[in-house]
Design a protein around this motif. Structure first.
Motif, PDB file in Angstrom:
ATOM      1  N   LYS A  34     -14.854   9.436 -12.860  1.00 28.11           N
ATOM      2  CA  LYS A  34     -15.997  10.095 -12.234  1.00 28.11           C
ATOM      3  C   LYS A  34     -16.960  10.594 -13.297  1.00 28.11           C
ATOM      4  CE  LYS A  34     -16.991  12.976  -8.247  1.00 28.11           C
ATOM      5  NZ  LYS A  34     -17.476  11.797  -7.527  1.00 28.11           N
ATOM      6  N   PHE A  93     -20.584  -0.070  -7.741  1.00 32.50           N
ATOM      7  CA  PHE A  93     -20.553   1.278  -7.208  1.00 32.50           C
ATOM      8  C   PHE A  93     -21.230   1.243  -5.842  1.00 32.50           C
ATOM      9  CE2 PHE A  93     -19.389   3.518 -11.152  1.00 32.50           C
ATOM     10  CZ  PHE A  93     -19.628   2.512 -12.076  1.00 32.50           C
ATOM     11  N   GLN A 150     -23.048   3.872  -2.577  1.00 32.59           N
ATOM     12  CA  GLN A 150     -23.478   5.194  -2.116  1.00 32.59           C
ATOM     13  C   GLN A 150     -23.794   5.111  -0.632  1.00 32.59           C
ATOM     14  OE1 GLN A 150     -26.738   6.971  -4.295  1.00 32.59           O
ATOM     15  NE2 GLN A 150     -26.124   9.012  -3.621  1.00 32.59           N
ATOM     16  N   LYS A 204     -23.876  10.915   0.804  1.00 28.36           N
ATOM     17  CA  LYS A 204     -22.672  11.012  -0.006  1.00 28.36           C
ATOM     18  C   LYS A 204     -22.983  10.678  -1.459  1.00 28.36           C
ATOM     19  CE  LYS A 204     -19.222  10.136   3.561  1.00 28.36           C
ATOM     20  NZ  LYS A 204     -18.014   9.349   3.927  1.00 28.36           N
ATOM     21  N   GLU A 205     -22.063  11.024  -2.341  1.00 28.22           N
ATOM     22  CA  GLU A 205     -22.237  10.718  -3.754  1.00 28.22           C
ATOM     23  C   GLU A 205     -21.979   9.222  -4.006  1.00 28.22           C
ATOM     24  OE1 GLU A 205     -20.853  14.959  -5.784  1.00 28.22           O
ATOM     25  OE2 GLU A 205     -19.580  13.197  -5.941  1.00 28.22           O
ATOM     26  N   ARG A 206     -22.492   8.761  -5.115  1.00 27.74           N
ATOM     27  CA  ARG A 206     -22.227   7.393  -5.504  1.00 27.74           C
ATOM     28  C   ARG A 206     -20.809   7.299  -6.058  1.00 27.74           C
ATOM     29  NH1 ARG A 206     -26.812   4.725  -8.901  1.00 27.74           N
ATOM     30  NH2 ARG A 206     -26.195   6.329 -10.398  1.00 27.74           N
ATOM     31  N   ASP A 207     -20.053   6.337  -5.582  1.00 26.42           N
ATOM     32  CA  ASP A 207     -18.649   6.190  -5.960  1.00 26.42           C
ATOM     33  C   ASP A 207     -18.393   4.841  -6.618  1.00 26.42           C
ATOM     34  OD1 ASP A 207     -17.554   7.795  -2.911  1.00 26.42           O
ATOM     35  OD2 ASP A 207     -17.838   8.669  -4.907  1.00 26.42           O
ATOM     36  N   ALA A 209     -11.076   0.904  -6.918  1.00 24.12           N
ATOM     37  CA  ALA A 209     -10.853   2.152  -6.213  1.00 24.12           C
ATOM     38  C   ALA A 209      -9.754   1.918  -5.168  1.00 24.12           C
ATOM     39  CB  ALA A 209     -12.141   2.617  -5.530  1.00 24.12           C
TER      40      ALA A 209
END
Length: 127
Positions: free
Chosen positions: A110, A37, A39, A43-46, A61
């Motif tokens: 998510k 993941f 971040q 921003k949000e962690r993706d 992703a």
């Protein structure tokens, strides 16, 4: 409880490559599915990429598909993330996380709960 330690972050120019490692200890590694993941600031962690406990399935992703490759070596209790054709927007703190016996695709949902997290490693891509 499993302990995860990321390494391999650093500064790289756009278009370059970098390899990250996630070393695990404390539990049976072959039971663990592992995800990467990231971040970015503010921003949000993706989710970035995931690999199943067997290594038989992987999931990425869309933003990294074709550029990043996740793999694992169960003999070394380590999961890798090879990042090629890096872009400035790949700049982030990269974390690995683990959960027993889940699918690679599930880790991409998510808000999906992972059991253990590393502390992260910073990747900076300069333009």
């Amino acid at each position: 409880q499993v302990q995860l330690v990321e390494s391999g972050g650093g500064l790289v120019q756009a278009g370059g490559s970098l390899g990250l490692s996630c070393a695990a200890s404390g539990r049976t590694f072959s039971n663990l599915s592992v995800g990467w993941f990231r971040q970015a600031p503010r921003k949000e962690r993706d989710f970035v990429a995931g690999i199943s406990w067997s290594g038989g399935s992987t999931y990425y992703a869309d933003s990294v598909k074709g550029r990043f490759t996740i793999s694992r070596d169960n003999a070394k209790n380590t999961v890798y993330l090879q990042m090629n054709s890096l872009k400035p927007e790949d700049t982030a703190v990269y974390y690995c996380a683990a959960r027993s016996f889940t699918t690679a695709q599930a880790m991409g949902a998510k808000g999906y709960g992972m059991s253990s997290w590393g502390k992260g490693t910073l990747v900076t891509v300069s333009s």
